[in-house]
Every structure is written in C-alpha cells, then in structure tokens.
Design a protein around this motif. Structure first.
Motif, PDB file in Angstrom:
ATOM      1  N   ASP A   1       0.835  -1.197   0.000  1.00 28.77           N
ATOM      2  CA  ASP A   1       0.000   0.000   0.000  1.00 28.77           C
ATOM      3  C   ASP A   1       0.875   1.254   0.000  1.00 28.77           C
ATOM      4  O   ASP A   1       0.651   2.184  -0.783  1.00 28.77           O
ATOM      5  N   ALA A   2       1.852   1.288   0.902  1.00 31.65           N
ATOM      6  CA  ALA A   2       2.719   2.463   1.016  1.00 31.65           C
ATOM      7  C   ALA A   2       3.482   2.707  -0.282  1.00 31.65           C
ATOM      8  O   ALA A   2       3.578   3.852  -0.760  1.00 31.65           O
ATOM      9  N   GLN A   3       3.994   1.643  -0.866  1.00 29.57           N
ATOM     10  CA  GLN A   3       4.773   1.807  -2.096  1.00 29.57           C
ATOM     11  C   GLN A   3       3.888   2.218  -3.270  1.00 29.57           C
ATOM     12  O   GLN A   3       4.311   2.987  -4.145  1.00 29.57           O
ATOM     13  N   ALA A   4       2.632   1.752  -3.292  1.00 33.43           N
ATOM     14  CA  ALA A   4       1.696   2.175  -4.335  1.00 33.43           C
ATOM     15  C   ALA A   4       1.377   3.652  -4.206  1.00 33.43           C
ATOM     16  O   ALA A   4       1.264   4.379  -5.214  1.00 33.43           O
ATOM     17  N   VAL A   5       1.231   4.123  -2.976  1.00 35.23           N
ATOM     18  CA  VAL A   5       0.955   5.539  -2.741  1.00 35.23           C
ATOM     19  C   VAL A   5       2.140   6.391  -3.207  1.00 35.23           C
ATOM     20  O   VAL A   5       1.960   7.407  -3.892  1.00 35.23           O
TER      21      VAL A   5
ATOM     22  N   ALA B   1      10.163   0.408   1.881  1.00 34.96           N
ATOM     23  CA  ALA B   1      10.078   1.256   0.684  1.00 34.96           C
ATOM     24  C   ALA B   1      11.466   1.654   0.210  1.00 34.96           C
ATOM     25  O   ALA B   1      11.751   1.666  -0.998  1.00 34.96           O
ATOM     26  N   ALA B   2      12.345   1.972   1.163  1.00 37.38           N
ATOM     27  CA  ALA B   2      13.708   2.353   0.797  1.00 37.38           C
ATOM     28  C   ALA B   2      14.438   1.200   0.126  1.00 37.38           C
ATOM     29  O   ALA B   2      15.257   1.408  -0.777  1.00 37.38           O
ATOM     30  N   ARG B   3      14.139  -0.025   0.547  1.00 35.82           N
ATOM     31  CA  ARG B   3      14.778  -1.192  -0.068  1.00 35.82           C
ATOM     32  C   ARG B   3      14.193  -1.489  -1.445  1.00 35.82           C
ATOM     33  O   ARG B   3      14.922  -1.871  -2.366  1.00 35.82           O
ATOM     34  N   ALA B   4      12.875  -1.284  -1.601  1.00 35.14           N
ATOM     35  CA  ALA B   4      12.199  -1.639  -2.853  1.00 35.14           C
ATOM     36  C   ALA B   4      12.337  -0.566  -3.919  1.00 35.14           C
ATOM     37  O   ALA B   4      12.368  -0.878  -5.114  1.00 35.14           O
ATOM     38  N   MET B   5      12.379   0.709  -3.519  1.00 39.52           N
ATOM     39  CA  MET B   5      12.386   1.810  -4.490  1.00 39.52           C
ATOM     40  C   MET B   5      13.311   2.924  -3.994  1.00 39.52           C
ATOM     41  O   MET B   5      12.862   4.030  -3.705  1.00 39.52           O
ATOM     42  N   PRO B   6      14.603   2.644  -3.866  1.00 45.52           N
ATOM     43  CA  PRO B   6      15.537   3.606  -3.267  1.00 45.52           C
ATOM     44  C   PRO B   6      15.608   4.934  -4.006  1.00 45.52           C
ATOM     45  O   PRO B   6      15.896   5.965  -3.385  1.00 45.52           O
ATOM     46  N   GLU B   7      15.317   4.903  -5.293  1.00 44.73           N
ATOM     47  CA  GLU B   7      15.374   6.148  -6.072  1.00 44.73           C
ATOM     48  C   GLU B   7      14.270   7.118  -5.680  1.00 44.73           C
ATOM     49  O   GLU B   7      14.328   8.300  -6.038  1.00 44.73           O
ATOM     50  N   ARG B   8      13.277   6.651  -4.934  1.00 43.54           N
ATOM     51  CA  ARG B   8      12.161   7.514  -4.535  1.00 43.54           C
ATOM     52  C   ARG B   8      12.266   7.994  -3.093  1.00 43.54           C
ATOM     53  O   ARG B   8      11.324   8.573  -2.569  1.00 43.54           O
TER      54      ARG B   8
ATOM     55  N   ARG C   1      20.879  -1.018   3.272  1.00 44.53           N
ATOM     56  CA  ARG C   1      21.607   0.156   2.784  1.00 44.53           C
ATOM     57  C   ARG C   1      20.664   1.353   2.724  1.00 44.53           C
ATOM     58  O   ARG C   1      19.623   1.307   2.052  1.00 44.53           O
ATOM     59  N   LEU C   2      21.041   2.407   3.402  1.00 46.49           N
ATOM     60  CA  LEU C   2      20.236   3.627   3.458  1.00 46.49           C
ATOM     61  C   LEU C   2      21.124   4.788   3.010  1.00 46.49           C
ATOM     62  O   LEU C   2      21.686   5.524   3.837  1.00 46.49           O
ATOM     63  N   PRO C   3      21.250   4.987   1.685  1.00 46.12           N
ATOM     64  CA  PRO C   3      22.199   5.977   1.156  1.00 46.12           C
ATOM     65  C   PRO C   3      21.632   7.398   1.121  1.00 46.12           C
ATOM     66  O   PRO C   3      21.696   8.086   0.110  1.00 46.12           O
ATOM     67  N   PHE C   4      21.058   7.822   2.228  1.00 43.41           N
ATOM     68  CA  PHE C   4      20.447   9.153   2.338  1.00 43.41           C
ATOM     69  C   PHE C   4      20.424   9.519   3.822  1.00 43.41           C
ATOM     70  O   PHE C   4      20.656   8.655   4.686  1.00 43.41           O
TER      71      PHE C   4
END
Length: 249
Positions: free
Chosen positions: A82-86, A110-117, A184-187
């Motif tokens: 849900d969160a990633q769809a939003v 979300a950071a693991r699935a879509m780090p570019e966002r 990995r949290l590159p931010f």
C-alpha cells in the motif's frame, strides 16, 4: 474535517489519503500498527507542511482508518505494498519518509524496494521486524499456540478493543524482515526514540542504527518520552529532524 481522496492500488485495495501541494522534496507520513492518518503526529506534520509550502501526504493502510478492508485480513506485505503504491502513484521525485512505529518498518521496506524515490528517512520509535522480535519473541508457549491456531487477542493501551494478532501477520512478517540482511540507506536518516517507550524499547533503535549501512544516520534519545512521542517538545523534534534532512539535500 475534509474528506479524503482515494487511490485504488494495483492489488485492488482502496486507500484513503490527504495530500497537500507544495515544493519538493515532498514529505510523507507512514503511521503505525492499527493507527490512522488522523493522529497527532500526522496532522501536526500537515499543518507544518502547509505553513512551509512543502508537499505533504498522509494515508491509511488497507484495513486502517478510512481505507477499505478488514484490519484482520491485512499483514506486513499488504501494508508495505500500500505504502509503495501511494509513493509511486501520488508523489513525484524522491520523498522524505516519516515512519512512526510500524511506519518505520514500512519506510525501510520502501527504501529497499524503491531507493530512487527516497530522499531521506525519519523514524519515530521505528519498529522494524516487530512481529518477530517484539511479538513472537515475547510470547509464551501458550500464546504462540494460540497464534498458530489462528489468532491471539491481547489488551491494548491505546484502544478499548484488544490487539488481535493473527497467524498470517506473524508468518507474513517473516518474509519482510529488514534486520537480518544488509540494509543500505544511502540518504540522511534521523531516528527519534523515547527512553520510556515500553512498546518499542530503545534497544530496537540502537540495533537499527548498528545494523544499517548509512553515511548519515543520527539517533536522538529523549529521556522520559513514551511511544506516542506526541508532546509539543517531541513534535518540534520531529519537524526539526525533517528540516535537518531537507537542509542536507
């Protein structure tokens, strides 16, 4: 109170949300287990974002708040989806994710699935892997047997209704653990944690800080703050952490 808008996710779930237009990077609030987007922190952040002219979004997971679905049918994987769809459908560019309790786990997924966002992350009593490390690990053999038989009811400090912990919740949670493999949290990451939190103890925040691979991660321990982390002082720390991250971008 204004009525929410709704998004139908790729899985067919109808998710309620409130969105405020403004400059980016946007800020998105992810609430906790059996919580909703009308809580003190979520509303405070919307008011802050409106005053700053910052894009902001808050929403309810399926089975929570004003979103469709039955809470007891849900699980970590559903709410993460849900969160990633939003994020994918309603926001533009990288976002600063503010995750409270379970929302901290959702933000990490979300950071693991879509780090570019993801432009940055603020965890407020973040509870990664809580179904395994706080629930299952703390159950008696009788409680584990009740879960495996289908469900376990436990009293809640936050509601007259008990927490109902399902077999699905526990088993699905094991498919989404983030503290067993590299994270990995590159931010920029800011973790806020009360020392008087009995639901998600400070040891969880310390473990997350130790485990994550992050070039800019800070943990702020607040003496006497509880799990709600909603006093005026705590709310001010939350917005200060967001502004700190925005200043790094």
């Amino acid at each position: 109170m204004a009525m929410p808008d709704f998004l139908t996710t790729p899985q067919g779930r109808r998710i309620a949300y409130h969105q405020t237009a403004g400059q980016g990077p946007g800020v998105m609030f992810l609430g906790g287990f059996k919580s909703d987007m009308t809580g003190t922190k979520a509303v405070h952040l919307q008011n802050w974002a409106e005053a700053k002219g910052r894009a902001f979004l808050r929403f309810d997971y399926s089975g929570h708040g004003q979103s469709d679905g039955d809470f007891l049918d849900g699980c970590i994987g559903d709410w993460a989806a849900d969160a990633q769809a939003v994020i994918a459908a309603l926001t533009q560019g990288p976002q600063v994710l503010v995750g409270s309790s379970m929302g901290g786990w959702m933000a990490l997924l979300a950071a693991r699935a879509m780090p570019e966002r993801v432009a940055g992350l603020v965890g407020i009593a973040a509870a990664p892997d809580f179904t395994e490390d706080l629930m299952w690990a703390g159950f008696t053999e009788a409680e584990r047997a009740a879960v495996m038989a289908g469900r376990l009811e436990q009293p809640s400090e936050y509601s007259d209704e008990p927490y109902v912990i399902t077999k699905k919740l526990i088993e699905d949670g094991r498919n989404h653990l983030v503290l067993r493999n590299p994270l990995r949290l590159p931010f920029p990451v800011r973790l806020l944690q009360g020392t008087a939190d009995v639901d998600v103890p400070p040891a969880v925040a310390l473990r997350l800080m130790e485990h994550a691979e992050a070039p800019d991660l800070q943990l702020l321990l607040v003496k006497g703050a509880d799990h709600r982390f909603s006093t005026p002082q705590c709310l001010a720390m939350m917005t200060a952490a967001i502004e700190d991250i925005l200043g790094q971008i």
